[in-house]
Enzyme design. Structure first.
Site, PDB file in Angstrom:
ATOM      1  N   ASN A  44      -7.370  -1.228  -6.680  1.00 20.97           N
ATOM      2  CA  ASN A  44      -7.182  -0.688  -5.328  1.00 20.97           C
ATOM      3  C   ASN A  44      -5.880   0.106  -5.290  1.00 20.97           C
ATOM      4  O   ASN A  44      -4.800  -0.481  -5.278  1.00 20.97           O
ATOM      5  CB  ASN A  44      -7.140  -1.867  -4.333  1.00 20.97           C
ATOM      6  CG  ASN A  44      -6.876  -1.421  -2.913  1.00 20.97           C
ATOM      7  OD1 ASN A  44      -6.924  -0.227  -2.613  1.00 20.97           O
ATOM      8  ND2 ASN A  44      -6.615  -2.383  -2.038  1.00 20.97           N
ATOM      9  N   GLY A 103       0.644  -8.153  -2.957  1.00 15.71           N
ATOM     10  CA  GLY A 103       1.818  -7.279  -3.008  1.00 15.71           C
ATOM     11  C   GLY A 103       3.141  -8.027  -2.975  1.00 15.71           C
ATOM     12  O   GLY A 103       4.191  -7.416  -2.799  1.00 15.71           O
ATOM     13  N   SER A 136      -1.461 -10.063  -6.582  1.00 17.73           N
ATOM     14  CA  SER A 136      -0.439  -9.972  -7.623  1.00 17.73           C
ATOM     15  C   SER A 136      -0.973 -10.277  -9.029  1.00 17.73           C
ATOM     16  O   SER A 136      -0.248 -10.855  -9.853  1.00 17.73           O
ATOM     17  CB  SER A 136       0.760 -10.862  -7.280  1.00 17.73           C
ATOM     18  OG  SER A 136       1.351 -10.446  -6.061  1.00 17.73           O
ATOM     19  N   LYS A 162      -4.802   1.857  -2.931  1.00 18.52           N
ATOM     20  CA  LYS A 162      -4.248   1.903  -1.561  1.00 18.52           C
ATOM     21  C   LYS A 162      -3.814   3.344  -1.221  1.00 18.52           C
ATOM     22  O   LYS A 162      -4.429   4.296  -1.691  1.00 18.52           O
ATOM     23  CB  LYS A 162      -3.096   0.907  -1.405  1.00 18.52           C
ATOM     24  CG  LYS A 162      -3.479  -0.491  -1.880  1.00 18.52           C
ATOM     25  CD  LYS A 162      -2.514  -1.537  -1.429  1.00 18.52           C
ATOM     26  CE  LYS A 162      -2.843  -2.857  -2.105  1.00 18.52           C
ATOM     27  NZ  LYS A 162      -2.092  -3.971  -1.581  1.00 18.52           N
ATOM     28  N   HIS A 167     -10.337  -5.817   3.854  1.00 19.53           N
ATOM     29  CA  HIS A 167      -9.052  -6.070   3.193  1.00 19.53           C
ATOM     30  C   HIS A 167      -8.062  -6.593   4.228  1.00 19.53           C
ATOM     31  O   HIS A 167      -8.063  -6.148   5.384  1.00 19.53           O
ATOM     32  CB  HIS A 167      -8.531  -4.775   2.549  1.00 19.53           C
ATOM     33  CG  HIS A 167      -7.387  -5.008   1.613  1.00 19.53           C
ATOM     34  ND1 HIS A 167      -6.105  -5.232   2.065  1.00 19.53           N
ATOM     35  CD2 HIS A 167      -7.329  -5.091   0.264  1.00 19.53           C
ATOM     36  CE1 HIS A 167      -5.303  -5.428   1.026  1.00 19.53           C
ATOM     37  NE2 HIS A 167      -6.028  -5.351  -0.083  1.00 19.53           N
ATOM     38  N   GLU A 215      -5.058  -5.976   4.739  1.00 22.99           N
ATOM     39  CA  GLU A 215      -4.222  -4.947   5.375  1.00 22.99           C
ATOM     40  C   GLU A 215      -4.976  -4.270   6.514  1.00 22.99           C
ATOM     41  O   GLU A 215      -4.382  -3.881   7.519  1.00 22.99           O
ATOM     42  CB  GLU A 215      -3.745  -3.933   4.312  1.00 22.99           C
ATOM     43  CG  GLU A 215      -2.701  -4.560   3.396  1.00 22.99           C
ATOM     44  CD  GLU A 215      -2.622  -3.977   1.990  1.00 22.99           C
ATOM     45  OE1 GLU A 215      -3.197  -2.902   1.725  1.00 22.99           O
ATOM     46  OE2 GLU A 215      -1.979  -4.618   1.134  1.00 22.99           O
ATOM     47  N   GLU A 260      -8.649 -13.134  -1.623  1.00 19.72           N
ATOM     48  CA  GLU A 260      -7.299 -12.575  -1.700  1.00 19.72           C
ATOM     49  C   GLU A 260      -6.389 -13.318  -0.726  1.00 19.72           C
ATOM     50  O   GLU A 260      -6.320 -12.941   0.462  1.00 19.72           O
ATOM     51  CB  GLU A 260      -7.332 -11.090  -1.321  1.00 19.72           C
ATOM     52  CG  GLU A 260      -8.175 -10.246  -2.250  1.00 19.72           C
ATOM     53  CD  GLU A 260      -7.639  -8.828  -2.326  1.00 19.72           C
ATOM     54  OE1 GLU A 260      -7.345  -8.374  -3.433  1.00 19.72           O
ATOM     55  OE2 GLU A 260      -7.463  -8.190  -1.279  1.00 19.72           O
TER      56      GLU A 260
HETATM   57  C1  PEP Z   1      -4.857  -5.838  -3.089  1.00 18.24           C
HETATM   58  O1  PEP Z   1      -4.359  -4.958  -2.414  1.00 18.24           O
HETATM   59  O2  PEP Z   1      -6.059  -6.069  -2.962  1.00 18.24           O
HETATM   60  C2  PEP Z   1      -4.006  -6.583  -4.006  1.00 18.24           C
HETATM   61  C3  PEP Z   1      -4.501  -7.649  -4.544  1.00 18.24           C
HETATM   62  O3  PEP Z   1      -2.737  -6.089  -4.224  1.00 18.24           O
HETATM   63  P1  PEP Z   1      -1.676  -6.617  -5.317  1.00 18.24           P
HETATM   64  O4  PEP Z   1      -2.429  -6.760  -6.618  1.00 18.24           O
HETATM   65  O5  PEP Z   1      -0.643  -5.562  -5.360  1.00 18.24           O
HETATM   66  O6  PEP Z   1      -1.172  -7.937  -4.837  1.00 18.24           O
END
Ligand code: PEP
Length: 251
Positions: free
Chosen positions: A9, A173, A213, A11, A95, A97, A167
């Site tokens: 992703n 992040g 992460s 983003k 997601h 976000e 997630e």
């Molecule tokens: C994500 O945005 O779905 C995500 C898992 O980000 P990160 O790997 O940066 O934590």
């Protein structure tokens, strides 16, 4: 049997020249990707069409979001039908976000999912609890309610076409990863929750990805958990070498 999947992703990152450079690097490294792992790249929707000419067809392209509406006066939105008409095969839905910054509710997410399925787009459906919810011991109820409200109106045939990504919001992040035990516990819970609503064979057919992460150093042990079928990767997918290592870790 369910597939191993690694999705990156991107983003709201990368200028168009930078996006082309990253895609070219992935195309060059594509011969190092295990064939049994499905690789999906989720750039800005603006870039999907252009990147199709750079990435090999074995790498799927995904949008990061779509409208719940079919068409009409929704300025700035992109419909699932539009994505499908441009050859897009996957779309991230729900997601955290989007839930957090754009007010996407379970109801909206359910409608987006329906829109994707109606247009033959595979949804990468995200669920996960906040730190406060985990600390209060509500992580299972949060995740089960997200899944129930978004997915349980589907038929068995339809839900098999959905990829679930667990997630935990506190791991996205932040550099903090769920432990292998925490990830496996939640993935096993999600699979049994789906099995109770549908049946075991449906639950065993669904890929459940971990996101939060994931990086080149921790991917192998997370992906070795029996109910973890790969990852949805944010930050580490922006570097071709790291993303390649993560893809290799999923075999
Ligand atoms: C994500 O945005 O779905 C995500 C898992 O980000 P990160 O790997 O940066 O934590």
């Amino acid at each position: 049997m369910r597939r191993k999947i690694v999705a990156g992703n991107w983003k709201m990152n990368k200028s168009w020249p930078e996006a082309q450079e990253l895609a070219s690097a992935l195309a060059n490294q594509g011969n190092q990707f295990p064939t049994e792992v499905q690789v999906i790249v989720c750039p800005s929707s603006l870039y999907i069409h252009g990147l199709r000419g750079i990435l090999p067809s074995s790498i799927a392209l995904s949008a990061q979001n779509c409208s719940q509406h079919d068409l009409g006066a929704y300025t700035g939105e992109i419909s699932a039908a539009m994505l499908a008409s441009m050859g897009v095969t996957h779309c991230i839905i729900g997601h955290s976000e989007r839930r957090q910054y754009y007010g996407e509710t379970n109801e909206i997410i359910r409608e987006q999912l329906d829109a994707c399925l109606k247009n033959n787009i595979t949804p990468l459906f995200c669920c996960g609890e906040t730190l406060a919810e985990r600390d209060a011991g509500n992580h299972f109820s949060t995740v089960s309610s997200q899944i129930q409200q978004a997915l349980f109106q589907l038929s068995a045939e339809q839900i098999i076409g959905v990829v679930i990504a667990y997630e935990p919001v506190w791991a996205i992040g932040t550099g903090v990863t769920a432990s292998n035990a925490q990830a496996e516990e939640m993935h096993a819970f999600i699979r049994s929750f789906v099995a109770n609503q549908f049946n075991q064979s449906v639950a065993d057919s669904i890929s459940i990805l971990y996101g939060g992460s994931v990086n080149a150093a921790n991917a192998a042990e997370l992906f070795a958990c029996p109910n973890v079928d790969g990852g949805l990767v944010g930050g580490a997918s922006l570097k071709a070498a790291d993303f390649t290592t993560i893809i290799q870790a999923a075999q």
